[in-house]
Design a protein around this motif. Sequence first.
Motif, PDB file in Angstrom:
ATOM      1  N   THR A   1     -14.973  50.801 -75.660  1.00 28.66           N
ATOM      2  CA  THR A   1     -15.507  52.136 -75.923  1.00 28.66           C
ATOM      3  C   THR A   1     -17.016  52.141 -75.657  1.00 28.66           C
ATOM      4  O   THR A   1     -17.726  51.248 -76.099  1.00 28.66           O
TER       5      THR A   1
ATOM      6  N   MET B   1     -20.933  53.220 -75.941  1.00 29.00           N
ATOM      7  CA  MET B   1     -21.726  53.430 -77.142  1.00 29.00           C
ATOM      8  C   MET B   1     -21.744  54.902 -77.540  1.00 29.00           C
ATOM      9  O   MET B   1     -21.520  55.259 -78.675  1.00 29.00           O
TER      10      MET B   1
ATOM     11  N   GLU C   1     -23.729  53.711 -72.024  1.00 30.15           N
ATOM     12  CA  GLU C   1     -23.352  52.374 -72.491  1.00 30.15           C
ATOM     13  C   GLU C   1     -24.544  51.754 -73.223  1.00 30.15           C
ATOM     14  O   GLU C   1     -25.688  52.164 -73.022  1.00 30.15           O
ATOM     15  N   ALA C   2     -24.245  50.771 -74.040  1.00 30.43           N
ATOM     16  CA  ALA C   2     -25.301  50.075 -74.774  1.00 30.43           C
ATOM     17  C   ALA C   2     -26.312  49.484 -73.791  1.00 30.43           C
ATOM     18  O   ALA C   2     -25.946  48.915 -72.771  1.00 30.43           O
TER      19      ALA C   2
ATOM     20  N   TYR D   1     -19.800  58.352 -81.199  1.00 28.05           N
ATOM     21  CA  TYR D   1     -20.726  57.229 -81.294  1.00 28.05           C
ATOM     22  C   TYR D   1     -19.908  56.039 -81.750  1.00 28.05           C
ATOM     23  O   TYR D   1     -19.324  56.063 -82.832  1.00 28.05           O
ATOM     24  N   ASN D   2     -19.836  55.021 -80.916  1.00 27.55           N
ATOM     25  CA  ASN D   2     -18.955  53.876 -81.160  1.00 27.55           C
ATOM     26  C   ASN D   2     -17.529  54.339 -81.477  1.00 27.55           C
ATOM     27  O   ASN D   2     -16.875  53.817 -82.370  1.00 27.55           O
TER      28      ASN D   2
ATOM     29  N   GLU E   1     -29.261  55.266 -86.933  1.00 25.74           N
ATOM     30  CA  GLU E   1     -29.053  54.585 -85.662  1.00 25.74           C
ATOM     31  C   GLU E   1     -29.247  55.503 -84.466  1.00 25.74           C
ATOM     32  O   GLU E   1     -29.305  55.055 -83.337  1.00 25.74           O
TER      33      GLU E   1
ATOM     34  N   ARG F   1     -30.039  52.421 -82.589  1.00 27.95           N
ATOM     35  CA  ARG F   1     -29.386  51.855 -81.409  1.00 27.95           C
ATOM     36  C   ARG F   1     -29.554  52.797 -80.212  1.00 27.95           C
ATOM     37  O   ARG F   1     -29.480  52.382 -79.070  1.00 27.95           O
TER      38      ARG F   1
END
Lengths: 317, 293
Positions: free
Chosen positions: A3, A5, A33-34, A68-69, A87, A169
Amino acid sequence: MATPMLEIKHLKKYFSTPAGQLHAVDDVNLTIEAGQTLGVVGESGCGKSTLGRTVLRLLEPTSGEVLYNGQDITKFNRKQMLAARQELQMIFQDPYASLNPRLSVAEIIAEPLIVSKKYKNKKEMYERVGQLMETVGLAPRLMNSYPHELDGGRRQRIGIARALATDPRFIVCDEPVSALDVSIQAQILNLLMDLQDQQGLSYMFITHDLSVVKHISSHIAVMYLGQCVEYAETEELFAHPAHPYTQALLAAIPVIDITRRGKRWETLQGEVTSPVNPAPGCRFAPRCKYACEGCHEGNMELRQISAGHWVACPYAK
Amino acid sequence: MTEQEEKQTYKKRSQVSAVWHRLKKNKLAMLGLIILCVMIGLAVFADFIADYDTVVIGLDTSQRLLTPSLEHLCGTDQFGRDVFARSIHGGRLSLSLSIISMSIAVAIGAFIGVVAGYYGGRVDDVLMRLMDILLAIPPMLMSISIVAALGQSMVNLLIALAIAYIPVFARVIRSTILSIKGQEFVEAARACGTSNARIILRHIIPNAIGPIIVEATLTMGAAILVISSLSFMGLGIEPPAPEWGTMLYEGREVIRSSPYLVIFPGIAIALSVMSLNLLGDGLRDALDPRLKN
């Protein structure tokens, strides 16, 4: 695929105006993506800032999801949202307006820490503030200064320190450098990129400045009147712009080239049509030089023309 | 981290002293502050200067209508009472009444204004229409009718003044809140998950304090005038209590022969209103940290 971010699904934000529904953000789908930076570009009034604010629920979306996540934050209750806000942070455009003039630098940076109740001990909290100030390159002696005593670059650093306070994040950067001098712009952009490397942050970088977005983004989404018209990796987008609007935007970047002297730049004609009760079909059609009859009806869906390159124009190749 | 603690306390002190520093530079504001301090001082220590029962309300027909002299700085009235003593005792009433009624009006008006301005929508509509109804009646007329309805007493005068000025404060504060609410730093606070109460108390009110203080001081001056006017009309403080307006009323009969009977209370009213206005203007500037020294 894991998944992502942050995933924005069919996000819509309409405002009710006396003239009708203003479609500020209309069915936008994006993923981040992260560790990536998604640049969002578009001209003034295309809904970039509204998109950023809706993603963070500073504005409640009319419909759609923000995952989110994998969790939809638009359905979060107060308590969950408070935790999520730690975050998901934001850096604002105007370093003059986004800092409370009555609070000192340390107090401004400490605000998110106080709100999150992370620190019970005042000493520890101000140690953290000092650490944050060091991270963003603010001298400790400025702790007790007030925002109006500092220049634009330093103020924007305060804004960044505030956003970083709760170890986020994901940060929405709403034109963080457009109010700054060019020399300061580079410093702030480099700071943001360094922070990304060190802390693995993800950014949604909203700007109208294509050179800035090229510098910082890994992916770019081009917006026009509330809709995402093209989405691709940065190099791909600059190398093969597919949507007529993107092509026009890129063509407008001035190039220093002696052979072009005296030649006219090809610019977009006409004005942006009203976002209030927009006509069906492609919203760019009234200004598009390739527009034909088919463009004025139906919905323009994003379609993939090559790996990871999405365009909302049926004729783009 | 004692050093940091020191810095913190140092800063807290310096914020107050910075305001004081800026206020000091404003000569007119300082003049207003000094006059006000003197008047408040006189009012506080009025009992030491002149005894209430004998000098202020006690009759002495042998001392009637004396012109100002060393013994009677402002002369005496037709009942033989010292006008100076009555004026400073009158300051007690006028100043304390206006301060108390304004505090009540500011507190309630600020609450209404903040709620209406911050939450907006239907809450705003309902509250502001209520305020409009109150505003439609001039403060003077409002006070007269409230005192007339509730009966003549000091407490009722306080209530009347507070009610008359609540809508004024609610309006001013609401519009200030509206302009501050839209600013990015409020949005930034919201982005951290700050609660509404904290946003209002920490981010909005400190930025709205300037207009509130200016309005409060200016309205305090107006309140002194209303109190005096009501007393003049016989609806405020009852004689023989010394109130500036009452004194004006009593003095008007002999205004041709002994004008000092109305001049001194008149000066007291004018000075207190003026000093409050000067101080209010000065405070507004001094409270704004954006103004450079």
